[in-house]
Write an enzyme that holds these catalytic residues in place. Structure first.
Site, PDB file in Angstrom:
ATOM      1  N   GLU A 249      -0.813 -42.503  -2.397  1.00 45.06           N
ATOM      2  CA  GLU A 249       0.291 -42.457  -3.364  1.00 45.06           C
ATOM      3  C   GLU A 249       1.536 -43.154  -2.829  1.00 45.06           C
ATOM      4  O   GLU A 249       2.142 -43.986  -3.513  1.00 45.06           O
ATOM      5  CB  GLU A 249       0.620 -41.007  -3.713  1.00 45.06           C
ATOM      6  CG  GLU A 249       1.714 -40.880  -4.761  1.00 45.06           C
ATOM      7  CD  GLU A 249       1.991 -39.431  -5.132  1.00 45.06           C
ATOM      8  OE1 GLU A 249       2.292 -39.172  -6.314  1.00 45.06           O
ATOM      9  OE2 GLU A 249       1.913 -38.571  -4.240  1.00 45.06           O
ATOM     10  N   ARG A 425     -12.715 -19.653   6.459  1.00 42.02           N
ATOM     11  CA  ARG A 425     -14.026 -19.378   7.062  1.00 42.02           C
ATOM     12  C   ARG A 425     -13.912 -18.889   8.500  1.00 42.02           C
ATOM     13  O   ARG A 425     -14.889 -18.461   9.090  1.00 42.02           O
ATOM     14  CB  ARG A 425     -14.893 -20.633   7.007  1.00 42.02           C
ATOM     15  CG  ARG A 425     -15.509 -20.855   5.638  1.00 42.02           C
ATOM     16  CD  ARG A 425     -16.553 -21.939   5.626  1.00 42.02           C
ATOM     17  NE  ARG A 425     -17.151 -22.041   4.282  1.00 42.02           N
ATOM     18  CZ  ARG A 425     -17.606 -23.153   3.743  1.00 42.02           C
ATOM     19  NH1 ARG A 425     -17.539 -24.272   4.423  1.00 42.02           N
ATOM     20  NH2 ARG A 425     -18.143 -23.153   2.540  1.00 42.02           N
TER      21      ARG A 425
END
Length: 453
Positions: A249, A425
Site C-alpha cells: 500500500e 497457539r
C-alpha cells in the site's frame, strides 16, 4: 529423499567415511557429542549404517554408555543384524577401519556433504520429471525448482519418515538452551524473537519460527505503525537477523518516513512541512544512523503474490522475520472467477506453508469488516476478519488493535491501546495493554506510558 529412477547415475557415496564415523563412536562414545546435532541417520547412504547410527543417537540422547558391547546389544534388540556373530564381526570391522578418532567431525562432514550431493541429484531428477509431465505452467515449475534447491541448501528437504530420536534430541537441546538463558537472566526465556513489547512477548512467547501471525484492525488504529515498530525492535534486538518488509500500500519512502518519525520523535506535521528547528536535527541524525544499521529490506511492489514473495525471500541470508502489509492487496496465481473469499483463503494457506518452509515468523496485516462499527462494544472479534475464509484457521496467532479514544472523543486515555490476542497457539488468548503516541506513530509498553504520565 523420495526415490526416483536414477539408473545410469553414480550417486556420490563415501562408504569409508560412513564406516569411520561409526567406528570412531564405537571406540570413544564421547565422540557423539561432536556430531550428534549435525549428523542424522538419513545422511548415511548404506542402510545398515543408518540403523547403527540411529541406535547410537538414541543411546546418546538417553545418556547410555556407548561402546561395542552396549551397541551390540541394542542393534540385536532392534533387529539390525540377523545373528550376534554377524553384528560383532561388522562392528569390530568398523573399529579397525578408523584412521583417527580425533577426526570424527571431518568424517561426519564428508558424510553430510555426500548426502547433499545425492539430494541435489534426486531434486534435479524430480524437476526434470515434473517438467516433462507438462501438468504445470512455467512459473509454477520455476517456483517448484527454486523451492527444491532452497530446501537442500537450508537442510530442510523432504526426508519422509524421520526417526523420533533425532527430533527429541533437537527439542532437548532447545529446551536446555532456554533453561540456560533463564538461569542467566533470572527471567523466563522465550522461544521466539522478542518484539520488545514486554507483555505481548509474555503472551505469545515472542515471534516463533514457522508462525503465521495476522495483525488486523480497522483503518486508523495504527497497524502499519505497530508492524514497523516490531520490525525495528527485532532489528535492534537481533542485528544478525534479516527482516523483509513487503509494503503493498505505502511506498518504501513512506514506510521509512514513518520509521524516522518514530525513532526521532518527529511529528507528522514536521515530516510534511519541513518546519524543523536546528536542535531537532541531532535527533534526526541519530535516528538515521540507527535505522541505517538495521538489517531491514523493503519491497514496495504492488499486487505481489506468495510465489513471488517466496522467490525473493529465498535469496535473503539469515532471514529472521517477514512483514506483509497487507493481505487484501495480495493477488493469487490462480483464477477464482471473482470469488475473493476463496482467493484470500488460498493466499493465507500458502502464507502458512511459506512460513513453515522458510522456518520464519510471518506477520501479515489484514483489514477488518465493518462489524465493530455496528456494535456498542467496538472491540474486534475473529468474525470481523474481512473476507475471512480460512484466515482464522491458517493463522497461528491473530491480534487486533483497538483504541477506545478513536471512537469516544471524550475518553481521557488518548494514549491507551489494546492489543487483543484473539487466537494464540502458544498459550491463552488475552488482551495486552499498549501505549500509543499518535504524534510520532509509535507504540510503547503500557508501563512506560504510565511512568511518563
Amino acid at each position: 529423499m523420495a526415490e526416483y529412477d536414477l539408473s545410469g547415475i553414480n550417486l556420490p557415496v563415501n562408504v569409508d567415511a560412513e564406516q569411520s564415523v561409526l567406528g570412531a563412536v564405537l571406540m570413544d562414545g564421547e565422540a557423539m557429542a561432536e556430531i550428534a546435532t549435525t549428523l542424522q541417520p538419513e545422511h548415511f547412504h548404506v542402510g545398515m549404517h543408518k540403523d547403527i547410527y540411529a541406535v547410537m543417537l538414541q543411546m546418546f540422547l538417553t545418556g547410555e554408555k556407548i561402546d561395542i558391547v552396549t551397541v551390540l546389544d541394542k542393534v540385536m534388540r532392534q533387529g539390525v543384524f540377523e545373528t550376534a556373530e554377524q553384528a560383532k564381526e561388522y562392528l569390530t570391522r568398523l573399529m579397525t577401519a578408523v584412521p583417527s578418532i580425533n577426526s570424527v567431525a571431518k568424517y561426519a562432514a564428508i558424510v553430510a556433504d555426500k548426502y547433499m550431493l545425492r539430494s541435489l541429484i534426486h531434486a534435479s531428477k524430480e524437476i526434470i520429471d515434473t517438467a516433462n509431465a507438462g501438468g504445470e505452467d512455467a512459473n509454477t515449475l520455476v517456483d517448484f525448482a527454486e523451492q527444491k534447491i532452497f530446501d537442500i541448501r537450508s537442510g530442510s528437504e523432504v526426508k519422509g519418515l524421520t526417526h523420533i530420536s533425532g527430533i527429541v534430541l533437537d527439542r532437548i537441546n532447545a529446551l536446555n538452551e532456554l533453561a540456560r538463558t533463564a538461569n542467566e537472566t533470572g527471567e523466563p526465556a522465550m522461544t521466539g524473537l522478542s518484539t520488545l513489547f514486554t507483555q505481548l512477548d509474555r503472551r505469545i512467547h515472542g515471534l516463533n519460527k514457522s508462525d503465521l501471525i495476522i495483525l488486523a484492525a480497522r483503518p486508523g488504529m495504527g497497524k502499519t505503525s505497530f508492524a514497523m515498530n516490531i520490525a525495528t525492535n527485532v532489528g535492534k534486538k537481533q542485528p544478525d537477523k534479516a527482516i523483509a518488509v513487503f509494503s503493498l500500500e505505502m511506498s518504501k519512502e513512506q514506510i521509512v518516513g514513518r520509521m524516522i518519525s518514530s525513532e526521532a520523535s518527529l511529528s507528522s506535521d514536521q515530516m510534511k512541512t519541513g518546519k524543523i528547528d536546528g536542535a531537532k536535527w541531532k535527533d534526526i541524525g541519530r535516528a538515521a544512523d540507527i535505522l541505517s544499521r538495521l538489517n531491514i529490506y523493503i519491497d514496495d511492489t504492488a499486487g505481489v503474490n506468495v510465489a513471488s514473495i517466496k522467490s525473493k525471500l529465498r535469496r535473503v541470508k539469515n532471514l529472521g522475520l517477514v512483514v506483509i502489509d497487507y493481505l487484501q492487496l495480495m493477488s493469487s496465481t490462480k483464477n477464482y472467477g471473482g470469488n475473493r473469499v476463496v482467493e484470500i483463503s488460498d493466499i493465507t494457506r500458502n502464507l502458512k506453508i511459506m512460513a513453515k518452509e522458510l522456518d520464519v515468523p510471518i506477520i501479515c496485516l489484514s483489514q477488518l469488516a465493518r462489524g465493530p462499527e455496528q456494535r456498542p462494544d467496538k472491540r474486534p472479534m475473529l468474525s470481523d476478519l474481512r473476507e475471512s475464509g480460512s484466515i482464522e484457521q491458517d493463522a497461528d496467532i491473530v491480534m487486533f488493535l483497538y483504541r477506545n479514544a478513536y471512537y469516544d472523543k471524550t475518553d481521557p486515555n488518548v494514549n491507551a491501546c489494546e492489543c487483543i490476542v484473539a487466537k494464540n497457539r502458544h498459550g491463552e488468548p488475552g488482551t495486552v495493554p499498549l501505549g500509543w503516541d499518535g504524534e510520532y506513530t509509535r507504540f510503547t509498553n503500557a508501563e512506560i506510558i504510565r511512568t511518563e504520565q
